[in-house]
Enzyme design. Structure first.
Site, PDB file in Angstrom:
ATOM      1  CB  ALA A   1       8.215  10.832  10.784  1.00 45.83           C
TER       2      ALA A   1
ATOM      3  CG  HIS B   1       3.523  14.279  22.733  1.00 40.34           C
ATOM      4  ND1 HIS B   1       3.049  13.195  23.454  1.00 40.34           N
ATOM      5  CD2 HIS B   1       3.823  13.789  21.491  1.00 40.34           C
ATOM      6  CE1 HIS B   1       3.074  12.107  22.679  1.00 40.34           C
ATOM      7  NE2 HIS B   1       3.542  12.441  21.493  1.00 40.34           N
TER       8      HIS B   1
ATOM      9  CD1 TRP C   1       0.919   6.136  10.014  1.00 40.04           C
ATOM     10  CD2 TRP C   1       2.726   6.841   8.886  1.00 40.04           C
ATOM     11  NE1 TRP C   1       0.642   6.079   8.677  1.00 40.04           N
ATOM     12  CE2 TRP C   1       1.723   6.508   7.958  1.00 40.04           C
ATOM     13  CE3 TRP C   1       3.956   7.319   8.416  1.00 40.04           C
ATOM     14  CZ2 TRP C   1       1.907   6.629   6.580  1.00 40.04           C
ATOM     15  CZ3 TRP C   1       4.144   7.447   7.040  1.00 40.04           C
ATOM     16  CH2 TRP C   1       3.133   7.095   6.132  1.00 40.04           C
TER      17      TRP C   1
ATOM     18  NE  ARG D   1       8.032  -3.553  25.367  1.00 41.02           N
ATOM     19  CZ  ARG D   1       8.602  -3.383  26.548  1.00 41.02           C
ATOM     20  NH1 ARG D   1       9.748  -2.712  26.639  1.00 41.02           N
ATOM     21  NH2 ARG D   1       8.058  -3.881  27.635  1.00 41.02           N
TER      22      ARG D   1
ATOM     23  CD  GLU E   1       2.800  10.803  13.849  1.00 36.91           C
ATOM     24  OE1 GLU E   1       1.732  10.399  13.332  1.00 36.91           O
ATOM     25  OE2 GLU E   1       2.887  11.168  15.038  1.00 36.91           O
TER      26      GLU E   1
ATOM     27  CB  VAL F   1       8.302   3.605  16.909  1.00 34.00           C
ATOM     28  CG1 VAL F   1       9.147   2.375  17.256  1.00 34.00           C
ATOM     29  CG2 VAL F   1       8.660   4.115  15.522  1.00 34.00           C
TER      30      VAL F   1
ATOM     31  CD  GLU G   1      11.568  -1.730  29.504  1.00 34.60           C
ATOM     32  OE1 GLU G   1      11.903  -1.039  30.492  1.00 34.60           O
ATOM     33  OE2 GLU G   1      10.418  -2.167  29.331  1.00 34.60           O
TER      34      GLU G   1
END
Ligand SMILES: Cc1cc2nc3c(=O)[nH]c(=O)nc-3n(C[C@H](O)[C@H](O)[C@H](O)COP(=O)(O)O)c2cc1C
Ligand SMILES: [Mn+2]
Length: 503
Positions: free
Chosen positions: A220, A388, A168, A172, A231, A170, A280
């Site tokens: 998360a 990461h 999962w 855009r 996640e 995020v 951004e």
């Protein structure tokens, strides 16, 4: 019955904000074309309650938008209240409490999601030719943007071909056509990694995108947990209960059952389209679009009166700073602490637009290690820049832990008075990093390396556990009895009560 509470139910989260006065239900007609973006931007700047746009002038009637879902609050003592509500925590939660809460869940056993037969996200189901994303109030957020953005506060769901790992995350997405979106899937991010696994087999990546997700799940999905970590299991550990998920209509992925809007379909293995520009997270809008993968939507499901959450990215503080920055801070602090370094706190100052992380050092423990500045700085670089998490943040500031690093005034003071211009700056031109950092040269962007540095704001004697000077301040320059009397009798001196927050 769907699961409830502000951490695991977006609708409950919105209701809680409205009840506590940290959201305003806006019945006045508002256009999703720039107006909702302008109002939301001003909400961030003025630390006003989150705007719930209930009467939008475009899109099918009934759809709503929530702006600034994790904006800061201007109410004294409640700065992080909206952020804390994502985790079901109180409005007076401090940054340190937030991080400790996030870190204990990193150390806990994952709690996998629970599959339920159906949920509110299935109240409306559109498939095939019925799919038309323009029925939603997809906002144009800044006049410089190259398109309307559907996904600014939602997460992608993808799974590896061997079904071992579900991510999962995020990232855009911009509206491309009535049933297509376009957006970045950087190869270093888990979305890009998994997309590449499918593309290398010449196959489409089964995909879903969730908007108005359980707030803890969204947070998360914006957190740099290591590869191969689901996640969803982290959210279960964080909230203490499994996330209820339902199967998508058209593929075998699972999405939180009470999500506001779910888009499902696939990512094309090779098709790209121009995406951006968009205002951004670093606070700038650069001109020009870039080719990015195309996401095909084969079904849309949504709750009645669905609410689309929107982040209007740009100068701080917006969600790329308050959510992303906080989640990076937690992951970074956990990495540094578990490496055994004498680190007591880490914080991505929101004001620095997720371009630096401040790390506070326990100078007593530092002295016991016998490390030189060079050794400490190299050790921090090795832990962070090779991870990461550290890939995301180009600059690290080291300060002694007499500084409250969540207070930007103290960080500025430490930088100005403690960092030596010739010996205190360490560049790491070979370290890999996110190519979006504004000051990188075109060569560095191409190479994916460079522009990373550690700034030491540690004084030489602090490596021996000593601080030469004491702080000349209210807290440190007066006997406790006098301080208490001055505070207690503040109004008696003729000042308005409280008089701001003393440090
Ligand atoms: C509001 C918000 C917007 C974000 N937008 C993007 C984006 O467009 N692209 C991206 O790669 N990461 C974006 N991020 C950061 C990623 O979500 C974050 O780095 C996360 O760790 C990625 O998931 P992964 O670690 O599973 O790859 C955003 C985060 C937030 C909170
Ligand atoms: Mn991940």
């Amino acid at each position: 019955m769907t699961q409830r509470g502000s951490a695991l139910n977006f609708r409950d989260f919105v209701a809680e904000l409205l009840t506590t006065g940290d959201a305003v239900d806006i019945g006045k007609p508002v256009s999703p074309t720039l107006e909702a973006g302008a109002v939301t931007r001003r909400v961030y700047d003025t630390r006003s309650p989150a705007p719930l746009f209930s009467a939008l002038t475009e899109g099918d009637p009934g759809f709503r938008i929530l702006g600034a879902p994790a904006g800061l609050s201007g109410r004294p003592g409640e700065t992080y209240g909206r952020l804390a509500a994502h985790f079901g925590l109180g409005r007076d939660t401090t940054p340190r409490d937030l991080l400790e809460n996030l870190i204990s869940a990193m150390r806990a056993a994952p709690v996998p999601p629970r599959v339920v037969p159906t949920g509110p996200c299935k109240e409306n189901v559109l498939t095939g030719d019925e799919v038309d994303l323009t029925r939603f109030p997809v906002p144009l957020l800044h006049q410089q943007d190259g398109g309307r953005y559907f996904g600014t506060y939602g997460f992608h769901v993808v799974r590896t071909p061997d079904e071992r790992w579900t991510s999962w995350s995020v990232s855009r997405t911009m509206l491309h056509g009535p049933s297509t979106l376009v957006g970045p899937a950087m190869p270093q991010q888990h979305l890009g990694m998994i997309h590449r696994m499918w593309a290398e087999r010449g196959e489409r990546t089964p995909w879903a995108m969730v908007l108005g997700a359980p707030p803890a799940a969204l947070a998360a999905a914006g957190m740099p947990l290591p590869a191969e970590v689901d996640e969803s299991g982290y959210v279960g550990a964080l909230t203490g209960s499994p996330v209820d998920v339902v199967r998508a209509e058209t593929n075998d992925l699972y999405v939180p059952a009470n999500s506001e809007i779910v888009l499902e379909g696939y990512i094309s293995p090779d098709e790209t389209a121009p995406e951006g520009p968009m205002g951004e997270y670093h606070g700038y809008s650069f001109s020009g679009s870039k080719p990015q993968p195309v996401f095909h939507v084969e079904a849309v499901t949504y709750r009645d009166q669905a609410i689309l959450p929107v982040c209007v990215a740009g100068t701080p503080p917006e969600e790329n700073h308050t959510i992303w920055g906080t989640m990076i801070s937690a992951a970074g602090l956990e990495l540094l602490r578990s490496s055994g370094l004498p680190v007591s706190m880490a914080w991505c100052s929101y004001e620095a637009a997720t371009c630096w992380i401040v790390v506070s050092v326990d100078i007593q423990r530092l002295a016991r290690t016998g490390m030189t500045e060079r050794q400490l700085v190299d050790a921090v670089a090795e832990v962070l820049f090779d991870s990461h998490t550290g890939w995301l943040v180009p600059k690290v500031l080291l300060v002694a832990d007499d500084i409250d690093i969540t207070d930007i005034d103290q960080v500025v003071w430490a930088m100005a008075t403690r960092s030596h211009p010739t010996t205190g700056r360490y560049a790491y031109p070979q370290a890999p990093g996110i190519p979006m950092v504004p000051y990188l040269t075109p060569e560095e962007v191409r190479a994916g390396r460079g522009g990373k540095e550690i700034v030491s704001c540690l004084l030489p004697e602090q490596f021996e556990g000593v601080t030469r000077a004491t702080t000349a301040s209210f807290d440190n320059s007066y006997p406790e009895e006098l301080r208490r009397r001055v505070v207690g009798d503040w109004a008696g001196y003729g000042f308005p009560e409280a008089g701001g927050s003393p440090r």
